[in-house]
Design a protein around this motif. Structure first.
Motif, PDB file in Angstrom:
ATOM      1  N   GLY A  22      -3.720  -4.225   3.143  1.00 36.22           N
ATOM      2  CA  GLY A  22      -2.752  -3.044   2.792  1.00 36.22           C
ATOM      3  C   GLY A  22      -2.331  -3.232   1.544  1.00 36.22           C
ATOM      4  N   GLY A  23      -2.820  -4.155   0.771  1.00 39.72           N
ATOM      5  CA  GLY A  23      -2.241  -4.371  -0.654  1.00 39.72           C
ATOM      6  C   GLY A  23      -1.060  -5.572  -0.762  1.00 39.72           C
ATOM      7  N   VAL A  24      -0.823  -6.058   0.474  1.00 37.67           N
ATOM      8  CA  VAL A  24       0.376  -7.185   0.322  1.00 37.67           C
ATOM      9  C   VAL A  24      -0.189  -8.398  -0.099  1.00 37.67           C
ATOM     10  CG1 VAL A  24       0.015  -8.293   2.721  1.00 37.67           C
ATOM     11  CG2 VAL A  24       2.524  -7.496   1.931  1.00 37.67           C
ATOM     12  N   GLU A  25      -1.418  -8.483   0.046  1.00 40.21           N
ATOM     13  CA  GLU A  25      -1.990 -10.011  -0.411  1.00 40.21           C
ATOM     14  C   GLU A  25      -1.844 -10.176  -1.908  1.00 40.21           C
ATOM     15  OE1 GLU A  25      -6.135 -11.290  -0.025  1.00 40.21           O
ATOM     16  OE2 GLU A  25      -5.580 -13.237   0.078  1.00 40.21           O
ATOM     17  N   GLN A  26      -2.091  -9.111  -2.477  1.00 33.24           N
ATOM     18  CA  GLN A  26      -1.980  -9.044  -3.914  1.00 33.24           C
ATOM     19  C   GLN A  26      -0.421  -8.965  -4.420  1.00 33.24           C
ATOM     20  OE1 GLN A  26      -4.516  -9.698  -5.871  1.00 33.24           O
ATOM     21  NE2 GLN A  26      -3.171  -9.722  -7.887  1.00 33.24           N
ATOM     22  N   ALA A  27       0.316  -8.137  -3.498  1.00 37.22           N
ATOM     23  CA  ALA A  27       1.859  -7.992  -3.778  1.00 37.22           C
ATOM     24  C   ALA A  27       2.426  -9.427  -3.606  1.00 37.22           C
ATOM     25  CB  ALA A  27       2.228  -6.931  -2.699  1.00 37.22           C
ATOM     26  N   PRO A  90     -11.050   3.134  -6.539  1.00 38.08           N
ATOM     27  CA  PRO A  90     -12.219   2.682  -5.911  1.00 38.08           C
ATOM     28  C   PRO A  90     -12.087   1.671  -4.933  1.00 38.08           C
ATOM     29  CG  PRO A  90     -12.518   2.813  -7.995  1.00 38.08           C
ATOM     30  CD  PRO A  90     -10.926   2.939  -7.978  1.00 38.08           C
ATOM     31  N   ALA A  91     -11.126   0.718  -4.845  1.00 37.08           N
ATOM     32  CA  ALA A  91     -10.989  -0.270  -4.141  1.00 37.08           C
ATOM     33  C   ALA A  91     -10.207   0.239  -2.666  1.00 37.08           C
ATOM     34  CB  ALA A  91     -10.085  -1.359  -4.705  1.00 37.08           C
ATOM     35  N   LEU A  92      -9.561   1.135  -2.684  1.00 36.25           N
ATOM     36  CA  LEU A  92      -8.693   1.592  -1.815  1.00 36.25           C
ATOM     37  C   LEU A  92      -9.581   2.696  -1.098  1.00 36.25           C
ATOM     38  CD1 LEU A  92      -5.090   2.145  -3.169  1.00 36.25           C
ATOM     39  CD2 LEU A  92      -6.018   0.362  -1.570  1.00 36.25           C
ATOM     40  N   ARG A  93     -10.390   3.346  -1.626  1.00 38.28           N
ATOM     41  CA  ARG A  93     -11.446   4.094  -1.372  1.00 38.28           C
ATOM     42  C   ARG A  93     -12.255   3.478  -0.026  1.00 38.28           C
ATOM     43  NH1 ARG A  93     -13.879   8.789  -5.192  1.00 38.28           N
ATOM     44  NH2 ARG A  93     -11.682  10.052  -5.682  1.00 38.28           N
ATOM     45  N   THR A 230       1.953   9.304  -3.709  1.00 33.82           N
ATOM     46  CA  THR A 230       1.148   8.057  -4.144  1.00 33.82           C
ATOM     47  C   THR A 230       2.158   6.991  -4.926  1.00 33.82           C
ATOM     48  OG1 THR A 230      -0.911   7.604  -5.410  1.00 33.82           O
ATOM     49  CG2 THR A 230       0.529   8.772  -6.521  1.00 33.82           C
ATOM     50  N   ASP A 231       1.620   6.025  -4.943  1.00 27.97           N
ATOM     51  CA  ASP A 231       2.395   4.842  -5.472  1.00 27.97           C
ATOM     52  C   ASP A 231       1.190   4.107  -6.471  1.00 27.97           C
ATOM     53  OD1 ASP A 231       3.982   2.679  -6.416  1.00 27.97           O
ATOM     54  OD2 ASP A 231       4.372   1.858  -4.547  1.00 27.97           O
ATOM     55  N   PRO A 232       1.398   4.372  -7.974  1.00 28.24           N
ATOM     56  CA  PRO A 232       0.400   3.870  -8.581  1.00 28.24           C
ATOM     57  C   PRO A 232       0.379   2.397  -8.565  1.00 28.24           C
ATOM     58  CG  PRO A 232       1.916   5.617 -10.038  1.00 28.24           C
ATOM     59  CD  PRO A 232       2.476   5.234  -8.437  1.00 28.24           C
ATOM     60  N   LEU A 237      -2.235  -2.759  -7.701  1.00 30.01           N
ATOM     61  CA  LEU A 237      -2.606  -3.993  -7.100  1.00 30.01           C
ATOM     62  C   LEU A 237      -3.870  -4.257  -6.256  1.00 30.01           C
ATOM     63  CD1 LEU A 237       0.934  -4.256  -5.247  1.00 30.01           C
ATOM     64  CD2 LEU A 237       0.262  -5.778  -6.924  1.00 30.01           C
ATOM     65  N   ALA A 238      -4.430  -2.918  -5.635  1.00 24.51           N
ATOM     66  CA  ALA A 238      -5.660  -2.984  -5.185  1.00 24.51           C
ATOM     67  C   ALA A 238      -6.689  -3.316  -6.229  1.00 24.51           C
ATOM     68  CB  ALA A 238      -5.865  -1.581  -4.592  1.00 24.51           C
ATOM     69  N   GLU A 239      -6.678  -2.602  -7.424  1.00 23.90           N
ATOM     70  CA  GLU A 239      -7.720  -2.740  -8.446  1.00 23.90           C
ATOM     71  C   GLU A 239      -7.814  -4.413  -8.819  1.00 23.90           C
ATOM     72  OE1 GLU A 239     -10.236  -1.041  -8.931  1.00 23.90           O
ATOM     73  OE2 GLU A 239      -9.338   0.483  -7.329  1.00 23.90           O
TER      74      GLU A 239
END
Lengths: 251, 228, 237
Positions: A22-27, A90-93, A230-232, A237-239
């Protein structure tokens, strides 16, 4: 039907959620999450944005469950498109559709029902969640609650693994967000009445969905629209994460 | 990947595919074992040996990088489109045992891409002796340990050693160097494995993994006979 | 105070665009400043909390319309408990629409709500930008909530709501930017791209780019690195 809700929201339900952070790895890599406090901030911002979107879509999907097969097929296709529009990354999709497919796989067998056949292929996860709720005899509020809750617990577990955090601390952070999870879930039942009652897509400009009567709530939101918060930062982070060759999590 | 409505053709919810063996599709062979025991080298050897006679593909479960997948690509044992890497969320044995979704997706993607597929090797991320594959994911599983880990490994047991369909003890060429007694390993393995086979091999001395490849062929034959 | 602006662009003789409807009431005036260009001009301070402005744009097939503003909008709170000010742009586009207003500055205590709802036909083109600064220089940030919904032939392509400023649920330190800029473009493709606090995401035959930071000028520079659609050319008159 509380037991079915617990099963649906159980992180041990084998639907593939454990491979997504859920994005936390990149965060964590970006230095944004490093301790319980910063984790809570991250979870909160995810909950009120993508969590709210997921809760809204899941509740709307569950509302469609009672319709005639053709209606609910059309309704679910629209919710899938609306979720796409709210998920431009696209990554989140990809992550959402992977998890949607995973949930369909287990849901079809755990709660066999005809409604599964009316889902579009590789549905977004919140849509699959809404349909799973229908198949399990749950309502829109339950679907929203499960979606909002999972928006928090997935990344919380990922952070616990990646930072070797005290699991009791992480459980505490998650529990402290309980009221906010309930609030986000409850908001979906008062804002959106479901988009299915609207004019279907394909009509000409000026008459298609979304032209509201001009009324807005106190915050200026259009009650006819599903949540779109939304949170840009999460998109970015996802991309960035998707481009990395060295990662533990799929997203 | 097949469409979602084909994800499940099991009418009876208790008709567990793990219990009865899949009726169609390629044979799925799990390759598990501790880090450095030679899982990727074995996968590469099997690809080289069996690639000419079988339509095959590999799923890798790297822990962090796509190193294993890259190894297989670099050594050109398989074309790119026959290798799928999955991320395991810091938890390699969850991905092969408790929640196999990501691996099933990868297997199904390969099956859809190569309709004539006969064999899929699912290589787990390096884990400890307790890791084993769910039979919802694989039909048979191979557990790979090595001599350098010490000759106590088979005696210590764990589900990989005791319950795998084939136990491979790799790097026998190192036995004199590390003071491991191969006879002890063979005897201990036999004692805990209840008649299931164990192979002591050296991929350095036999890069074709002849005996393991023969075992895989035997599995394909016996499944074909079962479903004939 | 309610404000309504209406502009209709229609194809005229010789491939030119004519603007049969150009009218405004309330706190905005609209001026024709070129053959296909209009500028919106504020006729009063504000917007103020509680103000409600709607801009209705119709661009018919074969027509082009460029919409600009003459100056930054400085959003001020109403006295006492200030309700949000609202600005909605509703666009029906079958031709080419290019909307690039000057920045919106939201002063302390104010909350501005911006909505862009564009409905495109299959071949329509759209460029729309948003530039926001929370607080004037040295001032506490105000609050801004922006929703963008774009549909093509009834299919939603993009629907997002961004909330900035104190009280916005996802505006939390350490990432609580006071400047925000975005560009959405439909009509030509661009892949995804990432930058420093900036990201571009592909849409079906289009893209959306977003950047954020503390001050608007560097934020705009980082956004520009992700691509800037060329302005719609003025048709020769």
């Amino acid at each position: 039907m509380t037991a079915a809700l617990l099963a649906l929201a159980d992180s041990r339900l084998p639907a593939g959620g454990h491979t997504h952070s859920g994005g936390v790895e990149q965060a964590i890599v970006a230095g944004l999450v490093h301790d319980p406090r910063s984790l809570e901030v991250f979870l909160r911002r995810r909950l009120v944005t993508s969590g709210a979107v997921a809760a809204g879509a899941a509740a709307a999907a569950a509302r469609e469950g009672g319709g005639a097969p053709a209606d609910r097929r059309a309704g679910w296709a629209r919710i899938d498109a609306e979720t796409d529009a709210r998920t431009p990354s696209p990554a989140l999709r990809r992550a959402s559709r992977q998890q949607g497919r995973g949930l369909v796989r287990v849901g079809r067998r755990a709660w066999p029902a005809a409604v599964w056949d009316d889902l579009p292929d590789r549905p977004h996860h919140p849509l699959a969640l809404g349909v799973a709720a229908v198949a399990a005899g749950l309502g829109p509020d339950d679907a929203a609650r499960a979606a909002a809750y999972l928006a928090v617990t997935g990344p919380a577990t990922a952070a616990q693994r990646l930072l070797a955090m005290d699991p009791i601390t992480v459980a505490t952070v998650t529990a402290r967000l309980g009221d906010e999870v309930d609030r986000v879930a409850a908001a979906t039942s008062t804002t959106s009445t479901g988009i299915s009652s609207r004019t279907p897509p394909g009509t000409s400009p000026g008459t298609s969905t979304g032209v509201s009567t001009g009324t807005t709530d106190g915050d200026g939101r259009d009650p006819d629209w599903l949540p779109a918060d939304t949170d840009p930062l999460l998109d970015l982070l996802a991309e960035v994460h998707a481009d990395r060759g060295d990662r533990y999590f799929a997203s | 990947m097949p469409p979602d409505h084909l994800l499940d053709d099991y009418v009876d919810p208790y008709d567990d595919p793990a219990a009865r063996g899949r009726r169609h599709g390629p044979l799925r062979v799990g390759l598990g074992g501790p880090v450095g025991s030679g899982k990727t080298a074995l996968a590469a050897a099997l690809c080289r040996t069996l690639g000419a006679e079988l339509d095959l593909a590999v799923v890798t479960n790297d822990i962090y990088t796509t190193e294993d997948a890259d190894f297989l690509r670099r050594h050109a044992v398989l074309p790119d489109d026959r290798i799928e890497a999955v991320q395991t969320g810091c938890c390699p044995h969850t991905a092969i045992r408790d929640d196999i979704t990501a691996n099933l997706d990868a297997v199904e993607l390969l099956e859809a891409r190569h309709p004539g597929l006969e064999l899929v090797l699912v290589e787990s991320g390096g884990d400890n002796l307790t890791a084993s594959f769910s039979y919802g994911l694989v039909d048979v599983q191979v557990f790979v340990v090595d001599v350098a880990g010490g000759d106590k490994v088979p005696r210590k047991g764990g589900p990989g050693v005791t319950a795998s369909d084939l136990l491979v003890v790799n790097k026998t060429d190192l036995a004199p160097l590390v003071g491991a007694d191969l006879d002890v390993m063979r005897r201990d393995a036999a004692a805990v494995r209840g008649g299931k086979p164990t192979l002591l091999i050296s991929l350095r001395e036999d890069p074709a993994a002849t005996e393991v490849a023969a075992w895989v062929r035997q599995q394909l034959r016996s499944r074909a006979a079962q479903h004939a | 105070m309610r404000t309504l602006v209406e502009v209709v662009a229609r194809p005229g003789p010789g491939g030119r665009t004519v603007l049969p409807v150009v009218r405004a009431s309330g706190q905005l005036a609209v001026r024709r400043t070129g053959p296909t260009t209009v500028h919106l001009v504020a006729t009063a301070f504000g917007p103020l909390g509680g103000d409600d402005a709607e801009v209705r744009l119709v661009v018919e097939a074969g027509a082009r319309l460029i919409v600009r503003t003459v100056a930054a909008a400085v959003v001020l709170p109403a006295r006492g408990e200030s309700p949000p000010s609202l600005q909605r742009i509703r666009a029906e586009v079958a031709g080419v629409l290019d909307v690039r207003p000057e920045p919106t500055v939201v002063t302390a205590g104010a909350h501005h709500r911006a909505v862009l709802h564009a409905q495109l036909t299959e071949d329509a083109e759209l460029t729309a930008t948003e530039q926001v600064q929370l607080g004037r220089s040295g001032e506490q940030p105000g609050r801004w909530t922006g929703t963008t919904r774009i549909e093509r032939a009834g299919v939603p392509l993009l629907h997002t709501t961004v909330g900035l400023g104190p009280g916005a649920a996802a505006w939390l330190p350490p990432v609580a930017p006071q400047a925000y800029a975005s560009t959405v473009h439909l009509g030509s493709t661009a892949g995804r791209a990432t930058g420093d606090d900036a990201v571009r995401l592909p849409l079906d035959r289009g893209w959306v780019a977003t950047a954020w930071g503390e001050r608007l000028t560097p934020t705009l520079a980082r956004l520009a690195l992700l691509g800037q659609p060329a302005p719609v050319e003025e048709a020769l008159s």
